[in-house]
Design a protein around this motif. Structure first.
Motif, mmCIF file in Angstrom:
data_model
loop_
_atom_site.group_PDB
_atom_site.id
_atom_site.type_symbol
_atom_site.label_atom_id
_atom_site.label_comp_id
_atom_site.label_asym_id
_atom_site.label_seq_id
_atom_site.Cartn_x
_atom_site.Cartn_y
_atom_site.Cartn_z
ATOM 1 N N LEU A 253 0.832 -1.204 0.000
ATOM 2 C CA LEU A 253 0.000 0.000 0.000
ATOM 3 C C LEU A 253 0.863 1.248 0.000
ATOM 4 O O LEU A 253 0.535 2.248 -0.651
ATOM 5 C CB LEU A 253 -0.927 0.000 1.220
ATOM 6 N N SER A 254 1.958 1.222 0.744
ATOM 7 C CA SER A 254 2.867 2.370 0.760
ATOM 8 C C SER A 254 3.449 2.619 -0.620
ATOM 9 O O SER A 254 3.583 3.769 -1.056
ATOM 10 C CB SER A 254 3.993 2.135 1.771
ATOM 11 N N ASN A 255 3.803 1.536 -1.329
ATOM 12 C CA ASN A 255 4.369 1.695 -2.671
ATOM 13 C C ASN A 255 3.370 2.314 -3.636
ATOM 14 O O ASN A 255 3.759 2.941 -4.624
ATOM 15 C CB ASN A 255 4.834 0.336 -3.204
ATOM 16 N N ARG A 256 2.086 2.128 -3.348
ATOM 17 C CA ARG A 256 1.056 2.710 -4.212
ATOM 18 C C ARG A 256 0.548 4.040 -3.668
ATOM 19 O O ARG A 256 -0.479 4.547 -4.086
ATOM 20 C CB ARG A 256 -0.107 1.722 -4.363
ATOM 21 N N ARG A 257 1.283 4.607 -2.724
ATOM 22 C CA ARG A 257 0.982 5.920 -2.135
ATOM 23 C C ARG A 257 -0.391 5.932 -1.481
ATOM 24 O O ARG A 257 -1.117 6.929 -1.535
ATOM 25 C CB ARG A 257 1.097 7.021 -3.189
ATOM 26 N N ARG A 258 -0.757 4.810 -0.875
ATOM 27 C CA ARG A 258 -2.021 4.712 -0.160
ATOM 28 C C ARG A 258 -1.804 4.629 1.338
ATOM 29 O O ARG A 258 -2.751 4.403 2.080
ATOM 30 C CB ARG A 258 -2.801 3.491 -0.640
ATOM 31 N N GLY A 259 -0.581 4.788 1.782
ATOM 32 C CA GLY A 259 -0.297 4.733 3.207
ATOM 33 C C GLY A 259 1.199 4.807 3.432
ATOM 34 O O GLY A 259 1.995 4.729 2.497
ATOM 35 N N THR A 260 1.570 4.972 4.694
ATOM 36 C CA THR A 260 2.977 5.025 5.067
ATOM 37 C C THR A 260 3.196 4.097 6.250
ATOM 38 O O THR A 260 2.485 4.195 7.258
ATOM 39 C CB THR A 260 3.398 6.455 5.448
ATOM 40 N N LEU A 261 4.147 3.194 6.137
ATOM 41 C CA LEU A 261 4.498 2.274 7.213
ATOM 42 C C LEU A 261 5.927 2.568 7.645
ATOM 43 O O LEU A 261 6.848 2.522 6.830
ATOM 44 C CB LEU A 261 4.364 0.818 6.755
ATOM 45 N N ALA A 262 6.087 2.888 8.928
ATOM 46 C CA ALA A 262 7.412 3.199 9.464
ATOM 47 C C ALA A 262 7.648 2.375 10.718
ATOM 48 O O ALA A 262 6.756 2.215 11.563
ATOM 49 C CB ALA A 262 7.521 4.684 9.779
ATOM 50 N N GLU A 263 8.861 1.844 10.850
ATOM 51 C CA GLU A 263 9.205 1.048 12.028
ATOM 52 C C GLU A 263 9.609 1.978 13.174
ATOM 53 O O GLU A 263 10.297 2.979 12.971
ATOM 54 C CB GLU A 263 10.336 0.076 11.712
ATOM 55 N N THR A 264 9.152 1.641 14.387
ATOM 56 C CA THR A 264 9.487 2.394 15.589
ATOM 57 C C THR A 264 10.202 1.473 16.579
ATOM 58 O O THR A 264 10.397 0.284 16.320
ATOM 59 C CB THR A 264 8.219 2.981 16.228
ATOM 60 N N ARG A 265 10.556 2.024 17.735
ATOM 61 C CA ARG A 265 11.247 1.213 18.735
ATOM 62 C C ARG A 265 10.359 0.113 19.297
ATOM 63 O O ARG A 265 10.824 -0.953 19.695
ATOM 64 C CB ARG A 265 11.738 2.103 19.881
ATOM 65 N N THR A 266 9.055 0.359 19.346
ATOM 66 C CA THR A 266 8.134 -0.608 19.946
ATOM 67 C C THR A 266 7.345 -1.408 18.914
ATOM 68 O O THR A 266 6.589 -2.296 19.282
ATOM 69 C CB THR A 266 7.144 0.109 20.872
ATOM 70 N N TRP B 251 5.431 -0.661 14.941
ATOM 71 C CA TRP B 251 5.228 -0.020 13.649
ATOM 72 C C TRP B 251 4.243 1.136 13.799
ATOM 73 O O TRP B 251 3.422 1.154 14.713
ATOM 74 C CB TRP B 251 4.675 -1.017 12.623
ATOM 75 N N ARG B 252 4.317 2.087 12.878
ATOM 76 C CA ARG B 252 3.334 3.166 12.793
ATOM 77 C C ARG B 252 2.825 3.213 11.358
ATOM 78 O O ARG B 252 3.610 3.326 10.410
ATOM 79 C CB ARG B 252 3.958 4.501 13.189
ATOM 80 N N PHE B 253 1.484 3.093 11.224
ATOM 81 C CA PHE B 253 0.865 3.082 9.893
ATOM 82 C C PHE B 253 -0.045 4.292 9.754
ATOM 83 O O PHE B 253 -0.846 4.598 10.644
ATOM 84 C CB PHE B 253 0.065 1.797 9.678
ATOM 85 N N ARG B 254 0.086 4.982 8.607
ATOM 86 C CA ARG B 254 -0.721 6.171 8.318
ATOM 87 C C ARG B 254 -1.394 5.983 6.963
ATOM 88 O O ARG B 254 -0.747 6.048 5.926
ATOM 89 C CB ARG B 254 0.156 7.425 8.293
ATOM 90 N N PRO B 255 -2.713 5.718 6.937
ATOM 91 C CA PRO B 255 -3.405 5.551 5.651
ATOM 92 C C PRO B 255 -3.624 6.893 4.969
ATOM 93 O O PRO B 255 -3.844 7.912 5.627
ATOM 94 C CB PRO B 255 -4.735 4.908 6.058
ATOM 95 N N GLU B 256 -3.595 6.887 3.655
ATOM 96 C CA GLU B 256 -3.777 8.101 2.870
ATOM 97 C C GLU B 256 -4.737 7.828 1.723
ATOM 98 O O GLU B 256 -4.548 6.887 0.957
ATOM 99 C CB GLU B 256 -2.439 8.594 2.319
ATOM 100 N N ALA B 257 -5.762 8.680 1.610
ATOM 101 C CA ALA B 257 -6.718 8.601 0.503
ATOM 102 C C ALA B 257 -7.320 7.212 0.344
ATOM 103 O O ALA B 257 -7.556 6.740 -0.764
ATOM 104 C CB ALA B 257 -6.055 9.032 -0.803
ATOM 105 N N THR B 258 -7.558 6.552 1.467
ATOM 106 C CA THR B 258 -8.079 5.191 1.459
ATOM 107 C C THR B 258 -8.971 4.998 2.669
ATOM 108 O O THR B 258 -8.656 5.483 3.756
ATOM 109 C CB THR B 258 -6.930 4.164 1.511
ATOM 110 N N THR B 259 -10.069 4.309 2.485
ATOM 111 C CA THR B 259 -10.922 3.968 3.617
ATOM 112 C C THR B 259 -11.455 2.561 3.427
ATOM 113 O O THR B 259 -11.484 2.037 2.317
ATOM 114 C CB THR B 259 -12.096 4.966 3.756
ATOM 115 N N GLY B 260 -11.847 1.926 4.534
ATOM 116 C CA GLY B 260 -12.386 0.575 4.447
ATOM 117 C C GLY B 260 -11.825 -0.332 5.517
ATOM 118 O O GLY B 260 -11.556 0.100 6.639
#
Length: 420
Positions: free
Chosen positions: A33-46, A48-57
């Motif tokens: 999904l991140s590769n298709r610019r529909r979200g951002t996945l980032a690794e954290t110390r504890t 992951w953090r996921f941020r959806p973009e222009a997507t719902t469901g």
């Protein structure tokens, strides 16, 4: 109905996930999904953090169920109405939409409810039957003798005959597609009563073969007077089985069909194209914004795509003036129009609008009411253009929104264009 832990997050907001909540396959899926610019996945110390973009469901991952809510306050009834409008399918009866909601699951239950309503109608009117080839072995000849099977499997014996018959059955692709979709909807729905009702109706539909085979049959099919009543049910079935809406998000990305993501910007662009076509004055036509109408850039270090508005309307006949319109899935009811969007619309004005009436429009969904404001852009000693910013009430009926747009936008634009 899924019994996984459920997490909720709104579009353009972030959700924290622990390491043990995501499997390696889940990480791969979210990265897709991140590769298709529909979200951002980032690794954290504890985790992951996921941020959806222009997507719902709904995203059904291996260990959790992630629900992505739309950023725009929109009811399930409004969403299903605009989905039907964009897809060109009839809106189900009002009684079936009364309690629809998108508060808990994005829009998965909305689509499941729409499919259920259409399948109830199909059952009420009787499922279509068609001739299906069947191979039989019996003592009395029916249909056509299968000479090859008779010679190879029962050579010289006539007590049992291998034969091929054509019998009228409900086990045809039209019903199979609904059957596969209903079983998927029963797993996707979050409301237990809805899931049970869907499962009960699903028992009336065949599920021979695979859902992919049914979707391929749909791609090859053409509707006639014999099966046209199935078309609305097939629209919702395709959404459920392919996993996405209007512009599909999940095809070939490794998700199960239990996930259901809607491309809301794609939906809004489809709505704006149809609204523009239906509200435009007589003799206006929608023309391609590419090809000879495209705005291109040459001479740079690399090629770049042309500038293309979402809708380009020609007013006043074949040689009339052009009017660019852009669909923006943004909260411009509360936020000012961004500088990049102003620059974009000024480019459209320079490339398409007449010098005597430099005008363009932005259409965005407004959760509260219809709104209209005009940005007037000026330079030293001259007028550069007028940008009409129109918020279409998200809860309005499409016919009412069309009438409002005709009055608010087109009357003013045509008066300005043809006054010179």
């Amino acid at each position: 109905m899924s019994n996984k832990p459920q997490l909720e997050v709104a579009e353009y907001e972030s959700v924290s996930l622990c390491h043990d909540q995501l499997t390696d396959d889940d990480v791969r899926r979210l990265n897709l999904l991140s590769n298709r610019r529909r979200g951002t996945l980032a690794e954290t110390r504890t985790g992951w953090r996921f941020r959806p973009e222009a997507t719902t469901g709904v995203l059904n991952l291996d260990r959790i169920r992630l629900v992505i809510r739309p950023k725009t306050a929109i009811t399930g009834r409004s969403l299903i109405r605009w989905l039907c409008y964009a897809l060109g399918t009839p809106v189900p009866h009002e009684a079936t939409t009364r309690a629809w909601t998108v508060e808990r699951d994005g829009f998965a239950d909305v689509v499941a409810s729409a499919l259920l309503a259409e399948c109830h109608t199909l059952l009420r009117d009787g499922l279509r039957r068609d001739y299906v080839r069947t191979e039989h072995v019996g003592p009395v000849l029916r249909g056509r003798l299968d000479a090859a099977a008779q010679a190879t499997e029962r050579f010289g014996m006539l007590d049992l005959l291998h034969m091929r018959t054509f019998d009228r059955k409900v086990d045809i692709w039209e019903n199979q597609l609904c059957g596969h979709a209903l079983r998927t909807a029963a797993r996707t729905a979050t409301d237990s009563n809805l899931a049970r009702e869907i499962a009960s109706v699903a028992e009336e539909f065949p599920v021979t073969g695979s859902s992919f085979g049914a979707l391929r049959a749909l791609d090859r099919s053409r509707y006639t007077h014999l099966n046209r009543r199935y078309q609305p049910a097939h629209v919702w079935s395709e959404l459920l089985l392919s996993g996405g809406g209007v512009s599909d998000l999940l095809t070939d990305t490794g998700y199960d069909a239990d996930s259901l993501l809607l491309d809301l910007p794609g939906l809004w662009e489809s709505v704006v194209r149809r609204l523009s076509a239906e509200s435009a004055p007589a003799q206006a036509t929608i023309v391609p914004s590419s090809g000879r109408n495209g705005i291109t850039v040459h001479g740079d270090l690399s090629t770049r795509p042309p500038f293309r508005p979402d809708v380009l309307v020609r007013l006043g006949g074949p040689e009339g003036n052009l009017m660019p319109i852009d669909a923006k899935y943004k909260t411009y009811n509360a936020d000012p129009v961004s500088s990049p969007d102003v620059h974009q619309l000024l480019t459209y004005i320079a490339g398409h609008s007449p010098l005597t009436a430099p005008v363009a429009a932005i259409l965005y969904p407004d959760p509260h009411r219809h709104t209209h404001r005009v940005l007037r852009v000026s330079g030293p000693g001259r007028h550069l253009g007028a940008i009409h910013v129109l918020g279409v009430h998200a809860s309005a009926d499409p016919a009412e929104a069309t009438a409002w747009l005709r009055s608010a936008l087109w009357r003013e634009v045509t008066d300005a264009m043809f006054a010179h």
